[in-house]
Design a protein around this motif. Structure first.
Motif, PDB file in Angstrom:
ATOM      1  N   LEU A 134       0.740  -1.307  -0.146  1.00 26.53           N
ATOM      2  CA  LEU A 134      -0.027  -0.009  -0.042  1.00 26.53           C
ATOM      3  C   LEU A 134       0.835   1.200  -0.077  1.00 26.53           C
ATOM      4  N   ALA A 135       2.022   1.333   0.716  1.00 28.12           N
ATOM      5  CA  ALA A 135       2.943   2.549   0.663  1.00 28.12           C
ATOM      6  C   ALA A 135       3.476   2.569  -0.735  1.00 28.12           C
ATOM      7  N   ALA A 136       3.793   1.622  -1.189  1.00 29.69           N
ATOM      8  CA  ALA A 136       4.231   1.768  -2.614  1.00 29.69           C
ATOM      9  C   ALA A 136       3.223   2.307  -3.650  1.00 29.69           C
ATOM     10  N   ALA A 186       2.275   5.888  -3.401  1.00 26.52           N
ATOM     11  CA  ALA A 186       3.680   6.685  -3.711  1.00 26.52           C
ATOM     12  C   ALA A 186       3.425   6.804  -5.339  1.00 26.52           C
ATOM     13  N   LYS A 187       3.139   5.443  -5.841  1.00 24.16           N
ATOM     14  CA  LYS A 187       3.194   5.681  -7.152  1.00 24.16           C
ATOM     15  C   LYS A 187       1.615   6.511  -7.833  1.00 24.16           C
ATOM     16  N   LEU A 188       0.673   6.284  -6.961  1.00 25.16           N
ATOM     17  CA  LEU A 188      -0.496   7.051  -7.357  1.00 25.16           C
ATOM     18  C   LEU A 188      -0.335   8.596  -7.332  1.00 25.16           C
ATOM     19  N   VAL A 189       0.463   8.933  -6.236  1.00 25.22           N
ATOM     20  CA  VAL A 189       0.816  10.548  -5.943  1.00 25.22           C
ATOM     21  C   VAL A 189       1.391  10.915  -7.262  1.00 25.22           C
ATOM     22  N   ALA A 190       2.671  10.174  -7.543  1.00 22.59           N
ATOM     23  CA  ALA A 190       3.437  10.618  -8.724  1.00 22.59           C
ATOM     24  C   ALA A 190       2.686  10.575 -10.062  1.00 22.59           C
ATOM     25  N   TYR A 191       1.723   9.655 -10.042  1.00 25.84           N
ATOM     26  CA  TYR A 191       0.941   9.749 -11.628  1.00 25.84           C
ATOM     27  C   TYR A 191      -0.045  10.868 -11.313  1.00 25.84           C
ATOM     28  N   VAL A 192      -0.694  11.333 -10.221  1.00 27.10           N
ATOM     29  CA  VAL A 192      -1.625  12.429 -10.150  1.00 27.10           C
ATOM     30  C   VAL A 192      -0.745  13.658 -10.465  1.00 27.10           C
ATOM     31  N   SER A 237       2.234  -2.497 -12.827  1.00 28.44           N
ATOM     32  CA  SER A 237       3.216  -3.863 -12.793  1.00 28.44           C
ATOM     33  C   SER A 237       4.528  -3.432 -12.188  1.00 28.44           C
ATOM     34  N   SER A 238       4.813  -1.966 -12.051  1.00 26.86           N
ATOM     35  CA  SER A 238       5.882  -1.760 -11.420  1.00 26.86           C
ATOM     36  C   SER A 238       5.913  -1.336  -9.720  1.00 26.86           C
ATOM     37  N   VAL A 239       4.656  -1.854  -9.316  1.00 18.91           N
ATOM     38  CA  VAL A 239       4.387  -1.394  -7.858  1.00 18.91           C
ATOM     39  C   VAL A 239       4.702  -2.840  -7.187  1.00 18.91           C
ATOM     40  N   PRO A 240       5.610  -3.075  -6.208  1.00 18.28           N
ATOM     41  CA  PRO A 240       5.865  -4.105  -5.714  1.00 18.28           C
ATOM     42  C   PRO A 240       4.865  -4.769  -4.653  1.00 18.28           C
ATOM     43  N   LYS A 241       4.907  -6.012  -4.619  1.00 18.34           N
ATOM     44  CA  LYS A 241       3.777  -6.824  -3.655  1.00 18.34           C
ATOM     45  C   LYS A 241       4.479  -7.460  -2.705  1.00 18.34           C
ATOM     46  N   ILE A 242       3.648  -7.457  -1.580  1.00 17.67           N
ATOM     47  CA  ILE A 242       4.084  -8.212  -0.393  1.00 17.67           C
ATOM     48  C   ILE A 242       3.046  -9.306  -0.121  1.00 17.67           C
ATOM     49  N   SER A 243       3.664 -10.198   0.566  1.00 18.35           N
ATOM     50  CA  SER A 243       2.735 -11.325   1.039  1.00 18.35           C
ATOM     51  C   SER A 243       1.509 -10.928   1.813  1.00 18.35           C
ATOM     52  N   ARG A 244       0.301 -11.664   1.976  1.00 15.92           N
ATOM     53  CA  ARG A 244      -0.634 -11.330   2.833  1.00 15.92           C
ATOM     54  C   ARG A 244      -0.412 -11.474   4.100  1.00 15.92           C
ATOM     55  N   ALA A 245       0.659 -12.089   4.511  1.00 16.07           N
ATOM     56  CA  ALA A 245       1.040 -12.403   6.029  1.00 16.07           C
ATOM     57  C   ALA A 245       1.772 -11.090   6.416  1.00 16.07           C
ATOM     58  N   GLN A 246       2.661 -10.493   5.370  1.00 21.51           N
ATOM     59  CA  GLN A 246       3.301  -9.245   5.623  1.00 21.51           C
ATOM     60  C   GLN A 246       2.288  -8.269   6.034  1.00 21.51           C
ATOM     61  N   ALA A 247       1.265  -8.128   4.882  1.00 22.51           N
ATOM     62  CA  ALA A 247       0.322  -7.038   4.974  1.00 22.51           C
ATOM     63  C   ALA A 247      -0.483  -7.027   6.169  1.00 22.51           C
ATOM     64  N   ALA A 288       6.638   4.796   4.594  1.00 18.50           N
ATOM     65  CA  ALA A 288       7.525   4.736   3.354  1.00 18.50           C
ATOM     66  C   ALA A 288       6.649   5.770   2.614  1.00 18.50           C
ATOM     67  N   ALA A 289       5.221   5.842   2.622  1.00 19.39           N
ATOM     68  CA  ALA A 289       4.532   6.265   1.454  1.00 19.39           C
ATOM     69  C   ALA A 289       4.966   8.153   1.983  1.00 19.39           C
ATOM     70  N   GLU A 290       4.798   8.159   3.059  1.00 18.67           N
ATOM     71  CA  GLU A 290       5.131   9.666   3.507  1.00 18.67           C
ATOM     72  C   GLU A 290       6.424  10.229   3.296  1.00 18.67           C
ATOM     73  N   LYS A 291       7.338   9.298   3.248  1.00 21.18           N
ATOM     74  CA  LYS A 291       8.625   9.629   2.841  1.00 21.18           C
ATOM     75  C   LYS A 291       8.807   9.849   1.295  1.00 21.18           C
ATOM     76  N   GLN A 292       8.175   9.074   0.665  1.00 23.28           N
ATOM     77  CA  GLN A 292       8.114   9.161  -0.708  1.00 23.28           C
ATOM     78  C   GLN A 292       7.369  10.423  -1.273  1.00 23.28           C
ATOM     79  N   SER A 293       6.434  10.589  -0.717  1.00 26.47           N
ATOM     80  CA  SER A 293       5.570  11.820  -0.901  1.00 26.47           C
ATOM     81  C   SER A 293       6.208  13.103  -0.539  1.00 26.47           C
ATOM     82  N   ALA A 294       6.912  13.035   0.662  1.00 23.81           N
ATOM     83  CA  ALA A 294       8.032  14.391   0.745  1.00 23.81           C
ATOM     84  C   ALA A 294       8.886  14.454  -0.120  1.00 23.81           C
ATOM     85  N   TYR A 295       9.575  13.398  -0.624  1.00 23.45           N
ATOM     86  CA  TYR A 295      10.725  13.635  -1.457  1.00 23.45           C
ATOM     87  C   TYR A 295       9.968  14.283  -2.949  1.00 23.45           C
ATOM     88  N   LEU A 296       9.028  13.650  -3.451  1.00 24.36           N
ATOM     89  CA  LEU A 296       8.231  14.251  -4.708  1.00 24.36           C
ATOM     90  C   LEU A 296       8.026  15.522  -4.480  1.00 24.36           C
TER      91      LEU A 296
END
Length: 933
Positions: free
Chosen positions: A595-597, A600-606, A619-629, A659-667
C-alpha cells in the motif's frame, strides 16, 4: 448539554420531579437576583453559588453575557463578613473568570484580601482567584505579593501561591522564573507552623463566624508538608529545560546514598522526585548509576508510597540487570502480603509487567503470588494469575488453568482480556499443553463478554492454529461453533476468512461447508459476502471434484441474494471455477500490492501532467505477501496495551513517517526545484537516507538517491549543529571511484547559507545516465565544501571575513539492491516456471569468509535488497540450503527471481550457485554484477 443531575437523577429526586428544574441553567440565572437582596442572605447565596459551580463542574457552559452577569453578581458579596460565603464567592469567581468579560475590574478587591494583615482564611482563595483574573502583562505588578505568599509560614497560603505560580508559568515565564529562590525555600521548609492563621474569624476552625473576634482559634500544626510537593513541581517546571540543573536538584534533595539527608518530608514530593529521576535516567544513561543508588535508598523509606514508586521505577528502567532488580522485587514481595488491597494491587501489576522481560527474577515471588489467586479483590487475583502464567513451569499449567476457570465469570472484560492474552503467550511457550489451554479458550468463548474479550480469545486460537499444528482441527471446530451464535460481524468475517485458508487443507474439508453456508442463509450482507469468498476457496483449493460441484450449486443459489456485493462475488467465483487463470489471480493469489508503494505511485501519477494520456502502470508496484500486509496492519497485542502499565511519558513521541509519507515528501521537494522539471517522473527513491557522517559530529549529512529515466539526482541533507557559526556557499563535490564513463555530472545546486536555526538544508547534485538502458553502478567519494564565518553574538550577523574549509564524508554507493531492484512478493514456483523461456543466467561463487549459511543468506538479501520467499531466509540445515528471492526492477524492468543454492563446509566457507531469471538480460547481468562485485 444536560446537567449531571438531569442525566443521572437519584430515586428521591426522580420522585419529586424537582431535580431538572432545580439545577437548570435558566432557573439559576433568574435566581441570581438574590445577590442584590438587602439584607443579603448568606445561606441563599451560598446555595446558589454551589449550584453554579456544580453546573460548571459537570460540563455545563454559560455564554459570555450570562457568565458576566453571574460574575459581577457574585462580586457584590465581597463586603459581606460571612467567611463561608466569601470562600464560595472566590470559588465562583475562579470558575467564571475564563468565560466572563471585563473580569480584570475586580483585581483591586481581590488584592485587598491578599494583604498580610487580612483574615488568613481568605488569602489562599484570593491568591487562586487572582492568577485566573490577571493579564500576563500584570504578573510583574503582583510579583511582590506572590513572593511573600510562597514563603509564608502558613502551608495553605504557600501552597495556593505555588499552585497559582504553576498556572501562571506558561503565560509569564520570565516573571515566574524569578521566584525560584522562594520556591526553593518552600521546598526546604523544616516545619509548617499553622494550618489556619491566628487571626481567623470565629466559629469552628474559623468557618462561618464574623471577624469581631480579634485573636481567632488556636494555631493547628500541619504535618503534611504539602507545600514541598507544590514547590518541587514549580522548581522542576522552571528548570526542566536544563538537565544539569534538574540532576543537581535531584541529588541535593535526594539525601545521599542512605536517603536520610533529604529535606523532603512529604511522601508525594518524594514520589515526584523519583519520577524526575526516572526521566533524567531515560534522557541521559550516564547518570543511571547515581540515580540507581538514590532509588535504592528510597526503597527503605518509611512511606509505602515512596517505597513502591522507587521499586516501580527500577523495574521499568532500560537494560536493568537482575542484580539491580533484587532489592526492588524484595520490596514488592513484602507488599504482596500486605493487608492493604492497594499495595497488593500495585505490587502484582508491576510484577506482571516485569515478568514479560525478567520472568526468572519474578519467579522468586511465585509462592506469594499463588496465595493471592483466591484474593477477594479480583483485580489482584487477575494480575497474580497472569504473572504466574508468565513465570511458572510446564507442570503448573493445568493447575493454574483450573484455578482461573473458577473466577472468570467474576471479573470484568478488561481483566479477562489480560488473562486470555497470558494464555495465548503460554500456548507458544508450552505447546504440549495445548489441549487444556484450547479447552479453556473454547469454554470462555461461550461465556458472555464484549467485543474486545471475544477478539482476544479468537486471536489466541488463531495463533494456536498457526503455530501448533496438532490442535488445528479442534480449534477450527470450536470457531465454527462460535460463528453459529456470534454477534460481532468483524469476528465472523475473520473466522470465515481463516476457514477459507485452512479448511481446504484439512483431511475432511466438507465438514466445514455446513457452518459456512449457514452464514449465507442467516447473517447480514457483510458476513454473507465473506462466506461466499470462503466457499469459493474451498471450491478452488480442494482436491475433491464432488466438493467443487456441491459448492457450485451453493454459489448459484447466492446469485439471487438481495445484496449486490454477495451476488457479484458469487458470479465472479462461478466464472473463476471455469477458467483456471482467473482462479489463480482472484482466489489462489497469495500476494497483494504494498500500500505504501502503491500510494507513492499514485501520488506521482496524479502530479505528473504527462501521464494523463495513458493508464497507471501497476506492474512496477512491488507486492508483499498477505502475511506481511497483515503484520503491517496488525494492532499491538492487548497484552502490551492493557496488561502492562504504560510508562509515564512527558511528551508523546510522534510516529515515524511511513514509506509512503517519505516518498511523498521527496516528490514534493523535487517538484519545487525548476531544474528538475524536464526530468519526468521519479522511477525510484531511496527508502532510507544513507548516513554520511557520525551522529556526534558538528556537521551532519545524509544522502537520498532519486533515479529518473535518464538522470540520477543525489539529494544531500546537511545540518549545521554549531549555533555560533554560519556556513556559506555550501556544496558537495562528488568524485567517481571508477574510470567507467557511465554518468556525466550536470550541475550542483548549492546552499547559499546554513545556520543551526535553518538546518537541515538541501544540496542537489545531478548526473546524466549516458546509457539510460544500462544500470549505472559505482561509488563516489564526497567532500563537503563551504566558507565558515563566526556569528556576532550581539547582532546575530555573520562577520565579513571567513575561511574556506572542507569536510570529508563517507562514500555514496549506487548499487543494484535498493536503487534499481526493490523487494516484491510472488509465488516462487509458478513465477520461476513462467520465466523458463525468459533471459536467465547462472554463476558459481565461493564465499570463503562466510561462517554459516545464515550469514550468507543475510548478506545476499542485504546486497540484492530482494524479498525472501517461503521462509527460505532461515536455513533448516547447516550444510545445504536454497534461498529464494523475488524483486521488481524499477523503471518498467519487470520481475526478477533469484535462486541461491548453497553448501557449507567448515574451513572452506559457502559455495553458492546463483540462478537468475528476469524479463531482460540486462537485469540478469545486474544481479550477477552485484553479487560478484
Amino acid at each position: 448539554m444536560a446537567s449531571f443531575a438531569m442525566a443521572f437523577p437519584s430515586k428521591k429526586e426522580d420522585e419529586s420531579g424537582l431535580s431538572s428544574y432545580y439545577n437548570n441553567k435558566t432557573t439559576i440565572i433568574q435566581e441570581a437576583r438574590v445577590f442584590n437582596d438587602s439584607p443579603i442572605s448568606p445561606r441563599k447565596c451560598r446555595a446558589l453559588i454551589t449550584r453554579i459551580v456544580y453546573l460548571l463542574y459537570v460540563g455545563e457552559t454559560f455564554g459570555p453575557q450570562e457568565a458576566t452577569t453571574l460574575f459581577f453578581g457574585t462580586t457584590k458579596l465581597f463586603q459581606h463578613k460571612d467567611s463561608a460565603l466569601r470562600q464560595a464567592v472566590y470559588l465562583a469567581i475562579k470558575e467564571l473568570a475564563t468565560t466572563a468579560e471585563d473580569v480584570i475590574m475586580v483585581t483591586s478587591s481581590i488584592m485587598k484580601d491578599m494583604q498580610p494583615n487580612s483574615e488568613v482564611i481568605y488569602r489562599p482563595n484570593a491568591i487562586r482567584a487572582l492568577c485566573r483574573i490577571i493579564d500576563p502583562s500584570m504578573a510583574q505588578g503582583v510579583e511582590r505579593f506572590f513572593k511573600a505568599a510562597i514563603v509564608d509560614r502558613n502551608p495553605s497560603i504557600a501552597s495556593a501561591a505555588l499552585v497559582s505560580a504553576y498556572h501562571l508559568f506558561p503565560h509569564a515565564k520570565d516573571v515566574v522564573k524569578r521566584w525560584v529562590n522562594e520556591a526553593q525555600e518552600a521546598v526546604n521548609a523544616k516545619s509548617s507552623s499553622t494550618f489556619f492563621g491566628s487571626s481567623s474569624g470565629g466559629g469552628y476552625l474559623g468557618f462561618g463566624g464574623s471577624s469581631s473576634q480579634p485573636n481567632g482559634p488556636q494555631a493547628i500544626t500541619s504535618s503534611s508538608y504539602i507545600a514541598q510537593y507544590h514547590g518541587l513541581g514549580l522548581l522542576y517546571l522552571i528548570r526542566q529545560q536544563d538537565r544539569m540543573a534538574v540532576t543537581k536538584m535531584i541529588q541535593q534533595l535526594g539525601g545521599g546514598k542512605s536517603g536520610a539527608g533529604t529535606t523532603l518530608k512529604n511522601p508525594m514530593a518524594l514520589c515526584m522526585l523519583i519520577r524526575y529521576a526516572a526521566k533524567v535516567m531515560e534522557e541521559d544513561p550516564n547518570v543511571q548509576r547515581q540515580m540507581v543508588d538514590l532509588l535504592e535508598s528510597w526503597l527503605r523509606h518509611k512511606s509505602d508510597m515512596v517505597n513502591f514508586e522507587a521499586a516501580r521505577v527500577i523495574c521499568e528502567m532500560k537494560n536493568v540487570t537482575p542484580a539491580q532488580l533484587s532489592k526492588s522485587i524484595a520490596v514488592l514481595q513484602l507488599f504482596l502480603s500486605s493487608p492493604k488491597p492497594v499495595l497488593k494491587f500495585a505490587a502484582t501489576r508491576t510484577l506482571a509487567a516485569l515478568a514479560l522481560t525478567h520472568p526468572s527474577s519474578v519467579a522468586t515471588c511465585n509462592v506469594d503470588l499463588e496465595s493471592l489467586i483466591a484474593d477477594p479483590n479480583r483485580s489482584v487475583a487477575t494480575y497474580a494469575i497472569t504473572t504466574l502464567l508468565k513465570t511458572g513451569n510446564e507442570a503448573s499449567v493445568d493447575r493454574l488453568i483450573k484455578q482461573i476457570t473458577g473466577f472468570m465469570t467474576e471479573i470484568s472484560d478488561e481483566f479477562k482480556v489480560i488473562i486470555v492474552d497470558a494464555i495465548r503467550s503460554l500456548c507458544l511457550k508450552f505447546p504440549t499443553k495445548h489441549v487444556s489451554m484450547l479447552s479453556f479458550l473454547s469454554g470462555v468463548l461461550r461465556d458472555e463478554g464484549g467485543y474486545d474479550f471475544k477478539r482476544a480469545v479468537v486471536e489466541a486460537m488463531f495463533d494456536m492454529i498457526k503455530f501448533i499444528g496438532e490442535c488445528k482441527e479442534q480449534a477450527l471446530s470450536h470457531l465454527c461453533e462460535f460463528i453459529e451464535d456470534c454477534e460481532f460481524t468483524k469476528l465472523s468475517v475473520r473466522i470465515l476468512h481463516l476457514l477459507g485458508v485452512e479448511g481446504p487443507k484439512s483431511p475432511q474439508p466438507a465438514k466445514y461447508i455446513r457452518f459456512i453456508y449457514n452464514r449465507v442463509v442467516l447473517e447480514n450482507a457483510t458476513v454473507r459476502a465473506a462466506a461466499v469468498t470462503s466457499l469459493a476457496k474451498f471450491g478452488v483449493n480442494s482436491p475433491e471434484p464432488s466438493l467443487k460441484r456441491s459448492i457450485t450449486v451453493l454459489l448459484n443459489r447466492c446469485l439471487d441474494d438481495v445484496d449486490d456485493e454477495v451476488r457479484d462475488r458469487a458470479a465472479l467465483f462461478l466464472k473463476a471455477f471455469k477458467e483456471k487463470p482467473l482462479a489463480d489471480t482472484y482466489v489462489k493469489e497469495e500476494s497483494v500490492f504494498s500500500l505504501a508503494a502503491l500510494e507513492a505511485k499514485l501520488v506521482a501519477y496524479v502530479k505528473d501532467p504527462s501521464t494523463a494520456g495513458h493508464a497507471l502502470d501497476v506492474s512496477s508496484v512491488p507486492k508483499i505477501s498477505r502475511a506481511q500486509a497483515a503484520q503491517e496492519a496488525a494492532r499491538p497485542s492487548s497484552l502490551d496495551t492493557i496488561g502492562v502499565p504504560a510508562p509515564n511519558k512527558a511528551v508523546d513521541t510522534p510516529a515515524a513517517p511511513s514509506a509512503a509519507e517519505k516518498q511523498s515528501a521527496y516528490l514534493q521537494q523535487l517538484s519545487e526545484v525548476p531544474e528538475f522539471g524536464s526530468y519526468g517522473p521519479v522511477v525510484n527513491s531511496s527508502l532510507t537516507p544513507a548516513q554520511l557522517t557520525e551522529s556526534e559530529t558538528e556537521y551532519q549529512v545524509t544522502c537520498v538517491k532519486h533515479v529518473f529515466k535518464e538522470h540520477i539526482v543525489f539529494q544531500f541533507n546537511v545540518s549545521n549543529t554549531l549555533p555560533d557559526t554560519v556556513l556559506e556557499q555550501v556544496s558537495i563535490i562528488m568524485q567517481p571511484q571508477s574510470d567507467e564513463n557511465v554518468l556525466s555530472e550536470d550541475f550542483i545546486i548549492p546552499l547559499p547559507a546554513l545556520t543551526a536555526a535553518n538546518s537541515p538544508g538541501t544540496i542537489y547534485v545531478s548526473f546524466t545516465r549516458n546509457s539510460p538502458d544500462q544500470f549505472a553502478l559505482g561509488s563516489f567519494q564526497c567532500t563537503l565544501k563551504f566558507i565558515s564565518k563566526e556569528l556576532d553574538p550581539s547582532t546575530g550577523e555573520p562577520e565579513e571575513e571567513g575561511y574556506e574549509d572542507e569536510y570529508q564524508l563517507e562514500e555514496v554507493e549506487l548499487s543494484a539492491g535498493g536503487d534499481y531492484i526493490i523487494p516484491s512478493y510472488s509465488t516462487f514456483g509458478a513465477e520461476w516456471d513462467r520465466l523458463r523461456s525468459a533471459p536467465s543466467a547462472t554463476e558459481t561463487f565461493a564465499l570463503s569468509t562466510m561462517e554459516s549459511l545464515k550469514a550468507a543468506c543475510d548478506s545476499i538479501i542485504e546486497v540484492l535488497h530482494m524479498e525472501p520467499l517461503g521462509g527460505s531466509e532461515v536455513p533448516s540445515s547447516t550444510s545445504v540450503h536454497t534461498l529464494q528471492l523475488s524483486g521488481l526492477v524499477t523503471g518498467g524492468g519487470g520481475k526478477v527471481l533469484v535462486r541461491c543454492r548453497m553448501t557449507f563446509s567448515r574451513g572452506q566457507g559457502v559455495t553458492l550457485e546463483l540462478g537468475v531469471r528476469a524479463e531482460k538480460q540486462e537485469v540478469c547481468d545486474l544481479v550477477l554484477a552485484a553479487v560478484g562485485g
